[in-house]
Structure formats: structure tokens, C-alpha cells
Design a protein around this motif. Structure first.
Motif, PDB file in Angstrom:
ATOM      1  N   ALA A   1      19.836  43.988  35.522  1.00  0.00           N
ATOM      2  CA  ALA A   1      21.125  43.497  35.042  1.00  0.00           C
ATOM      3  C   ALA A   1      21.087  43.215  33.539  1.00  0.00           C
ATOM      4  O   ALA A   1      22.027  43.539  32.808  1.00  0.00           O
ATOM      5  N   THR A   2      19.991  42.630  33.069  1.00  0.00           N
ATOM      6  CA  THR A   2      19.852  42.326  31.649  1.00  0.00           C
ATOM      7  C   THR A   2      19.833  43.597  30.817  1.00  0.00           C
ATOM      8  O   THR A   2      20.502  43.691  29.775  1.00  0.00           O
TER       9      THR A   2
ATOM     10  N   LYS B   1      22.402  45.164  27.924  1.00  0.00           N
ATOM     11  CA  LYS B   1      21.951  45.586  26.593  1.00  0.00           C
ATOM     12  C   LYS B   1      22.344  47.027  26.303  1.00  0.00           C
ATOM     13  O   LYS B   1      22.821  47.337  25.213  1.00  0.00           O
ATOM     14  N   ILE B   2      22.138  47.902  27.276  1.00  0.00           N
ATOM     15  CA  ILE B   2      22.463  49.318  27.086  1.00  0.00           C
ATOM     16  C   ILE B   2      23.946  49.507  26.819  1.00  0.00           C
ATOM     17  O   ILE B   2      24.343  50.298  25.965  1.00  0.00           O
ATOM     18  N   LEU B   3      24.768  48.773  27.549  1.00  0.00           N
ATOM     19  CA  LEU B   3      26.220  48.923  27.424  1.00  0.00           C
ATOM     20  C   LEU B   3      26.832  48.010  26.364  1.00  0.00           C
ATOM     21  O   LEU B   3      28.037  48.051  26.133  1.00  0.00           O
ATOM     22  N   GLY B   4      26.018  47.193  25.721  1.00  0.00           N
ATOM     23  CA  GLY B   4      26.524  46.311  24.676  1.00  0.00           C
ATOM     24  C   GLY B   4      27.404  45.195  25.199  1.00  0.00           C
ATOM     25  O   GLY B   4      28.334  44.764  24.509  1.00  0.00           O
ATOM     26  N   LEU B   5      27.092  44.712  26.395  1.00  0.00           N
ATOM     27  CA  LEU B   5      27.873  43.629  26.998  1.00  0.00           C
ATOM     28  C   LEU B   5      27.318  42.272  26.565  1.00  0.00           C
ATOM     29  O   LEU B   5      26.126  42.141  26.277  1.00  0.00           O
ATOM     30  N   ASP B   6      28.172  41.273  26.550  1.00  0.00           N
ATOM     31  CA  ASP B   6      27.737  39.918  26.181  1.00  0.00           C
ATOM     32  C   ASP B   6      26.896  39.269  27.272  1.00  0.00           C
ATOM     33  O   ASP B   6      26.081  38.403  26.989  1.00  0.00           O
ATOM     34  N   ALA B   7      27.118  39.667  28.518  1.00  0.00           N
ATOM     35  CA  ALA B   7      26.408  39.083  29.654  1.00  0.00           C
ATOM     36  C   ALA B   7      26.215  40.160  30.716  1.00  0.00           C
ATOM     37  O   ALA B   7      26.964  41.139  30.755  1.00  0.00           O
TER      38      ALA B   7
END
Length: 86
Positions: free
Chosen positions: A25-26, A30-36
Motif C-alpha cells: 500500500a505504501t 509512492k508510485i502513484l504520487g498519492l498523499d496516503a
């Protein structure tokens, strides 16, 4: 359509085929540039599977310099290409 094992998906996203769900999930975040990390956990799993499938698509591997590929996809394609050399 493609079939990918859980360990293949985990390895594609985290670099480790026995990664825990939290690690997957982490890395998806990171790959998708999400905040969480995405929630619920099934959403992270689905996105990880989609990332794995996209990175391992033969069309992408055949054209590592193609426009639209991410640096990670280009690196993956080059690694696959070099591993096939005699």
C-alpha cells in the motif's frame, strides 16, 4: 488479460515478493504520487495488480523509449531486455 501471482505483484511494486500488505500500500501511494495509501486494502491490491500488469505488458517492454513510459517502466523494460541476451 493477464495473470499475475501475488508474489509477482508484490515484487513488481515493492521489489520483494513476500512484502506485507502495508508495504504494498505504501509503495502504491509512492508510485502513484498519492498523499496516503489507498483505502480499503482491496483498493491498494487492485492498484498494485494494475501497476504490475502495466509494467509487464509486452508492448511496453518492446518499446522502452516509447513516449508515455515512466522512468521505472523504462528501467524495467531495459532490465528485461538485457536479461534475454545470451
Amino acid at each position: 488479460m493477464g495473470l499475475h501471482t501475488p508474489s509477482e505483484v508484490k515484487a513488481a511494486v515493492t521489489g520483494y515478493g513476500s512484502a506485507e500488505k502495508k508495504q504494498v500500500a505504501t509503495m502504491v501511494a509512492k508510485i502513484l504520487g498519492l498523499d496516503a495509501p489507498p483505502t480499503p486494502a482491496d483498493a491498494s491490491d487492485a492498484l498494485a495488480l494494475a501497476i504490475c500488469h502495466a509494467w509487464r505488458t509486452p508492448a511496453a517492454a518492446a518499446t522502452p523509449g516509447a513516449a508515455g513510459l515512466t522512468p521505472a517502466q523504462r528501467a524495467w523494460a531495459e532490465a528485461e531486455k538485457s536479461s534475454r541476451r545470451p
